[in-house]
Scaffold this motif. Structure first.
Motif, PDB file in Angstrom:
ATOM      1  N   HIS A  42       0.849  -1.345   0.130  1.00 15.06           N
ATOM      2  CA  HIS A  42      -0.034   0.030   0.032  1.00 15.06           C
ATOM      3  C   HIS A  42       0.943   1.248  -0.168  1.00 15.06           C
ATOM      4  O   HIS A  42       0.296   2.405  -0.357  1.00 15.06           O
ATOM      5  N   ASP A  43       2.051   1.226   0.135  1.00 14.34           N
ATOM      6  CA  ASP A  43       3.089   2.281   0.219  1.00 14.34           C
ATOM      7  C   ASP A  43       3.195   2.699  -1.275  1.00 14.34           C
ATOM      8  O   ASP A  43       3.564   4.040  -1.660  1.00 14.34           O
ATOM      9  N   ILE A  44       3.061   1.731  -2.183  1.00 15.04           N
ATOM     10  CA  ILE A  44       3.343   2.063  -3.667  1.00 15.04           C
ATOM     11  C   ILE A  44       2.205   2.257  -4.365  1.00 15.04           C
ATOM     12  O   ILE A  44       2.292   2.287  -5.877  1.00 15.04           O
ATOM     13  N   ILE A  45       0.990   2.428  -4.098  1.00 16.30           N
ATOM     14  CA  ILE A  45      -0.193   2.496  -4.529  1.00 16.30           C
ATOM     15  C   ILE A  45      -0.348   3.955  -5.179  1.00 16.30           C
ATOM     16  O   ILE A  45       0.082   4.895  -4.384  1.00 16.30           O
ATOM     17  N   ASP A  46      -0.586   4.124  -6.378  1.00 18.56           N
ATOM     18  CA  ASP A  46      -0.669   5.474  -6.882  1.00 18.56           C
ATOM     19  C   ASP A  46      -1.852   6.387  -6.264  1.00 18.56           C
ATOM     20  O   ASP A  46      -2.799   6.198  -6.166  1.00 18.56           O
ATOM     21  N   GLU A  47      -1.323   7.612  -5.765  1.00 22.48           N
ATOM     22  CA  GLU A  47      -2.044   8.410  -4.930  1.00 22.48           C
ATOM     23  C   GLU A  47      -2.979   9.610  -5.755  1.00 22.48           C
ATOM     24  O   GLU A  47      -3.722   9.987  -5.161  1.00 22.48           O
ATOM     25  N   ILE A  92      -8.026   6.275  -3.367  1.00 23.94           N
ATOM     26  CA  ILE A  92      -6.845   6.278  -2.569  1.00 23.94           C
ATOM     27  C   ILE A  92      -6.503   7.628  -1.922  1.00 23.94           C
ATOM     28  O   ILE A  92      -6.198   7.624  -0.851  1.00 23.94           O
ATOM     29  N   LYS A  93      -6.709   8.729  -2.676  1.00 26.31           N
ATOM     30  CA  LYS A  93      -6.489  10.198  -2.095  1.00 26.31           C
ATOM     31  C   LYS A  93      -7.351  10.154  -0.867  1.00 26.31           C
ATOM     32  O   LYS A  93      -7.018  10.876  -0.042  1.00 26.31           O
ATOM     33  N   GLU A  94      -8.745   9.571  -0.869  1.00 24.30           N
ATOM     34  CA  GLU A  94      -9.588   9.888   0.185  1.00 24.30           C
ATOM     35  C   GLU A  94      -9.197   9.079   1.394  1.00 24.30           C
ATOM     36  O   GLU A  94      -8.963   9.338   2.572  1.00 24.30           O
ATOM     37  N   ALA A  95      -8.762   7.764   1.038  1.00 30.69           N
ATOM     38  CA  ALA A  95      -8.208   6.997   1.881  1.00 30.69           C
ATOM     39  C   ALA A  95      -6.998   7.356   2.742  1.00 30.69           C
ATOM     40  O   ALA A  95      -7.011   7.354   3.956  1.00 30.69           O
ATOM     41  N   LEU A  96      -6.000   8.026   2.141  1.00 36.53           N
ATOM     42  CA  LEU A  96      -4.990   8.827   2.835  1.00 36.53           C
ATOM     43  C   LEU A  96      -5.242   9.900   3.510  1.00 36.53           C
ATOM     44  O   LEU A  96      -4.475  10.331   4.530  1.00 36.53           O
ATOM     45  N   ARG A  97      -6.293  10.418   3.129  1.00 32.06           N
ATOM     46  CA  ARG A  97      -6.837  11.782   3.731  1.00 32.06           C
ATOM     47  C   ARG A  97      -7.500  11.165   5.293  1.00 32.06           C
ATOM     48  O   ARG A  97      -7.290  11.866   6.234  1.00 32.06           O
ATOM     49  N   ARG A  98      -7.911   9.957   5.228  1.00 34.70           N
ATOM     50  CA  ARG A  98      -8.786   9.532   6.397  1.00 34.70           C
ATOM     51  C   ARG A  98      -7.895   8.678   7.437  1.00 34.70           C
ATOM     52  O   ARG A  98      -8.398   8.518   8.698  1.00 34.70           O
ATOM     53  N   ILE A  99      -6.659   8.084   6.933  1.00 32.75           N
ATOM     54  CA  ILE A  99      -5.957   7.637   7.840  1.00 32.75           C
ATOM     55  C   ILE A  99      -5.509   8.328   9.064  1.00 32.75           C
ATOM     56  O   ILE A  99      -5.108   9.383   8.919  1.00 32.75           O
ATOM     57  N   PRO A 100      -5.066   7.858  10.241  1.00 32.08           N
ATOM     58  CA  PRO A 100      -4.632   8.411  11.307  1.00 32.08           C
ATOM     59  C   PRO A 100      -3.125   9.090  11.025  1.00 32.08           C
ATOM     60  O   PRO A 100      -2.393   8.589  10.171  1.00 32.08           O
ATOM     61  N   LYS A 101      -2.774  10.102  11.952  1.00 33.47           N
ATOM     62  CA  LYS A 101      -1.498  11.023  11.658  1.00 33.47           C
ATOM     63  C   LYS A 101      -0.205  10.168  11.730  1.00 33.47           C
ATOM     64  O   LYS A 101       0.527   9.956  10.720  1.00 33.47           O
ATOM     65  N   ASP A 102      -0.228   9.043  12.696  1.00 32.60           N
ATOM     66  CA  ASP A 102       0.801   8.394  12.982  1.00 32.60           C
ATOM     67  C   ASP A 102       0.946   7.245  11.919  1.00 32.60           C
ATOM     68  O   ASP A 102       2.199   7.138  11.394  1.00 32.60           O
ATOM     69  N   MET A 103       0.088   6.820  11.300  1.00 37.19           N
ATOM     70  CA  MET A 103      -0.025   5.783  10.248  1.00 37.19           C
ATOM     71  C   MET A 103       0.160   6.564   8.973  1.00 37.19           C
ATOM     72  O   MET A 103       1.438   5.997   8.163  1.00 37.19           O
ATOM     73  N   HIS A 104       0.147   7.843   8.720  1.00 39.22           N
ATOM     74  CA  HIS A 104       0.414   8.439   7.708  1.00 39.22           C
ATOM     75  C   HIS A 104       1.930   8.913   7.347  1.00 39.22           C
ATOM     76  O   HIS A 104       2.717   9.112   6.501  1.00 39.22           O
ATOM     77  N   ASP A 105       2.492   9.333   8.884  1.00 39.78           N
ATOM     78  CA  ASP A 105       4.002   9.539   9.256  1.00 39.78           C
ATOM     79  C   ASP A 105       4.864   8.458   8.946  1.00 39.78           C
ATOM     80  O   ASP A 105       5.786   8.598   8.399  1.00 39.78           O
ATOM     81  N   ALA A 106       4.285   7.304   9.194  1.00 37.73           N
ATOM     82  CA  ALA A 106       5.119   6.115   9.042  1.00 37.73           C
ATOM     83  C   ALA A 106       4.903   5.847   7.799  1.00 37.73           C
ATOM     84  O   ALA A 106       5.993   5.388   7.055  1.00 37.73           O
ATOM     85  N   ARG A 107       3.980   5.990   6.891  1.00 37.23           N
ATOM     86  CA  ARG A 107       4.196   5.581   5.321  1.00 37.23           C
ATOM     87  C   ARG A 107       4.859   6.517   4.701  1.00 37.23           C
ATOM     88  O   ARG A 107       6.101   6.153   3.991  1.00 37.23           O
ATOM     89  N   TYR A 137      -2.953  -1.480   5.201  1.00 37.25           N
ATOM     90  CA  TYR A 137      -3.767  -0.551   6.075  1.00 37.25           C
ATOM     91  C   TYR A 137      -4.378   0.376   5.418  1.00 37.25           C
ATOM     92  O   TYR A 137      -5.445   0.982   6.170  1.00 37.25           O
ATOM     93  N   LEU A 138      -4.659   0.412   4.045  1.00 42.48           N
ATOM     94  CA  LEU A 138      -5.516   1.119   3.421  1.00 42.48           C
ATOM     95  C   LEU A 138      -6.893   0.407   2.956  1.00 42.48           C
ATOM     96  O   LEU A 138      -7.891   0.944   2.594  1.00 42.48           O
ATOM     97  N   ARG A 139      -6.841  -0.802   3.271  1.00 42.86           N
ATOM     98  CA  ARG A 139      -7.948  -1.688   2.792  1.00 42.86           C
ATOM     99  C   ARG A 139      -9.409  -1.337   3.512  1.00 42.86           C
ATOM    100  O   ARG A 139     -10.248  -1.129   2.880  1.00 42.86           O
ATOM    101  N   PRO A 140      -9.250  -1.079   4.994  1.00 37.70           N
ATOM    102  CA  PRO A 140     -10.589  -0.860   5.399  1.00 37.70           C
ATOM    103  C   PRO A 140     -11.101   0.657   5.222  1.00 37.70           C
ATOM    104  O   PRO A 140     -12.302   0.641   4.973  1.00 37.70           O
ATOM    105  N   TYR A 141     -10.222   1.334   4.816  1.00 38.27           N
ATOM    106  CA  TYR A 141     -10.601   2.453   4.324  1.00 38.27           C
ATOM    107  C   TYR A 141     -11.343   2.782   2.941  1.00 38.27           C
ATOM    108  O   TYR A 141     -12.158   3.487   2.616  1.00 38.27           O
ATOM    109  N   ILE A 142     -10.368   2.015   2.160  1.00 38.30           N
ATOM    110  CA  ILE A 142     -10.978   1.980   0.663  1.00 38.30           C
ATOM    111  C   ILE A 142     -12.314   1.244   0.758  1.00 38.30           C
ATOM    112  O   ILE A 142     -13.489   1.729   0.089  1.00 38.30           O
TER     113      ILE A 142
END
Length: 147
Positions: free
Chosen positions: A54-59, A64-79, A112-117
């Motif tokens: 999920h780190d290499i999925i096209d944003e 995907i853009k909406e899922a990345l907007r919804r993930i928690p900040k710590d998960m986004h920072d780790a990504r 990690y993006l699957r539940p949001y998608i």
């Protein structure tokens, strides 16, 4: 010339079980698929940089853009850390130490993006079901993508 002669290393790396059909009749469909998926994952090479699938999925895709907007900040920072580290390692032409490579089993567990998608797709299906498309354009959430 057959592909087996050209690429004998593929057969060594697949590590298929040496069982006949009678021994493997109940699980004959799953074992080779798992082995092939694991081989393709390791052959892709991004796991050597510490990246997950999920780190290499096209944003640029709206889901995907909406899922990345919804993930928690710590998960986004780790990504973002993993992506920056991979870019740095690629620039230096080195890989992570082998013990820090992402394994196929770790990658399957950490999608990690699957539940949001799935949540976004369910919301879009509900919007389409009730016919409330006047607030959303088709370009924001296309119905045919990410199925």
């Amino acid at each position: 010339m057959s592909p087996i002669i050209k690429f004998p290393w593929i057969l060594k790396n697949l590590k298929l079980p040496k069982q006949n059909f009678a021994q493997n009749q109940y699980d004959c469909g799953q074992n080779w698929k798992y082995t092939l998926k694991k081989f393709a994952f390791n052959w892709s090479g991004y796991n050597k940089y510490g990246l997950y699938t999920h780190d290499i999925i096209d944003e640029t895709y709206p889901y995907i853009k909406e899922a990345l907007r919804r993930i928690p900040k710590d998960m986004h920072d780790a990504r973002n850390f993993r992506i920056i580290r991979a870019a740095q390692l690629n620039f230096l032409k080195i890989y992570l130490p082998k013990e820090k490579w992402v394994t196929y089993e770790q990658d399957i567990e950490y999608r990690y993006l699957r539940p949001y998608i799935e949540e976004i797709q369910a919301e879009q299906a509900e919007i389409n079901e009730f016919g409330c498309n006047y607030n959303y354009s088709d370009n924001d959430c296309p119905t045919d993508e990410m199925k």
